[in-house]
Design an enzyme around this catalytic site. Structure first.
Site, short mmCIF file in Angstrom:
data_model
loop_
_atom_site.label_atom_id
_atom_site.label_comp_id
_atom_site.label_asym_id
_atom_site.label_seq_id
_atom_site.Cartn_x
_atom_site.Cartn_y
_atom_site.Cartn_z
N ARG A 173 0.84 -1.21 0.00
CA ARG A 173 0.00 0.00 0.00
C ARG A 173 0.87 1.26 0.00
NH1 ARG A 173 -4.36 2.89 3.59
NH2 ARG A 173 -5.80 3.31 1.89
N HIS A 181 0.58 4.19 -2.77
CA HIS A 181 0.25 5.58 -2.44
C HIS A 181 1.40 6.55 -2.76
CE1 HIS A 181 -3.55 5.23 0.24
NE2 HIS A 181 -3.60 4.43 -0.80
N TRP A 221 -10.64 -8.60 2.13
CA TRP A 221 -11.39 -8.86 0.91
C TRP A 221 -11.48 -10.35 0.60
CZ3 TRP A 221 -8.13 -4.69 1.52
CH2 TRP A 221 -8.62 -3.42 1.20
#
Ligand code: ZEM
Length: 291
Positions: free
Chosen positions: A47, A51, A190
């Site tokens: 992540r 980002h 998820w």
């Protein structure tokens, strides 16, 4: 500048073998996560790489991973980056051991190591980013907002220079990791295997029935059967928008296709806005391959 001074100080041009050592250290740290989340720092490192890169704007050629501006406020404090101090702290450990590497190279190599060590495809990668300054940071609002619809997702990824197909492929990274109440406000993983890179994100999107979760938190979906998995509104639009759906279906049906397209799109994401010298990208070896 500072980068040149640092280079002159060590008076040494790092080789592929040196970057492999950095990769290896990241891979070790990733696995040494104890009780943290699902037992791996891989997802949060991925992540961070995303980002750091996803601030890119094609029209103005600003943002992207080159200057690693998330080290500075206010970018470190942008709401989208909540929780990424964990990942930056881990990367700082690596930086102390290999001070010659730039933060942008380090963070993107962390994304490569995360994907590869969690069983994903090889991600071609090359060094060349330099450390910048707080003034190189881009304004808040460049990363996608999970509460929005298909139009927003298309617009954000198109701004970076990605097609709908690439956007859908990149979102498959949500096979990994989870949402944290105290970071984004959303909650849960998820997939059932959040530390293994699979195409399960797409198969679950189509095979489960998704219902709005009844709770006090932000609007998210849960699977009707187990109520232990989640989808963000922006994930769910991959089943609703005709163009997105075509690609998401293809990735659900063909894992090899997903791996190939993810690798290509993610390698490109990590290079957005980076003015490379001529060198060709490398394939870093996984820890397993070096046994
Ligand atoms: Zn994510 N992502 N992302 N993403 N993401 C979260 C977590 C992770 C969106 C988004 O708002 C969120 C991509 C695309 C998009 C990862 C990788 C990639 C979370 C939860 C949110 C809210 C954060 C938390 O609470 O910790 C949106 C709206 C996206 C596009 C529409 C792309 C592209 C990614 C990589 C290529 C990963 C690995 C995580 C899990 C992090 C963790 O700590 O477990």
């Amino acid at each position: 500048g500072a980068a040149q001074a640092a280079k002159a100080a060590v008076n040494y041009t790092p080789t592929k073998a040196d970057y492999q050592k950095v990769y290896n250290r990241i891979a070790e740290i990733m696995d040494d996560a104890g009780e943290y989340d699902d037992g791996s720092y891989g997802p949060v490192l991925l992540r961070l790489a995303w980002h750091a890169s996803g601030t890119y704007d094609k029209a103005t050629n600003t943002g992207g991973s080159n200057y690693a501006t998330m080290r500075f406020d206010p970018e470190a404090l942008h709401a989208a980056n909540a929780g990424l101090a964990v990942a930056r702290g881990l990367m700082d450990q690596v930086k102390r051991e290999f001070p010659w590497i730039s933060y942008g190279d380090l963070w993107t190599l962390g994304g490569v190591a995360a994907v590869q060590e969690m069983g994903g495809p090889k991600i071609p990668w090359r060094p060349g980013r330099i450390d910048g300054y707080a003034r190189d940071a881009t304004p808040d609002g460049r990363l996608p907002d999970a509460a929005q619809g298909a139009g927003h997702v298309k617009e954000i990824f198109a701004r970076m220079g990605f097609t709908d197909q690439e956007a859908v492929a990149l979102c498959g990274a949500h096979a990994l990791g989870r949402c944290h109440r105290d970071r984004s406000g959303y909650d849960g993983p998820w997939t059932f295997s959040p530390t293994t890179f699979t195409n399960d994100y797409y198969t679950l999107l189509f095979d489960e029935s998704w219902v709005w979760k009844k709770w006090g938190g932000p609007k998210q979906l849960e699977d009707k059967k187990t109520r232990s998995l989640m989808m963000l509104p922006t994930d769910y639009v991959l089943t609703q928008d005709t163009h997105f759906k075509k690609h998401a279906k293809a990735y659900a049906a063909d894992s090899a296709l997903f791996f190939r397209d993810f690798s290509a799109a993610f390698a490109r994401l990590l290079e957005l806005g980076v003015p490379f010298a001529a060198a060709e990208p490398w394939e870093m070896r996984s820890l397993d391959e070096q046994k």
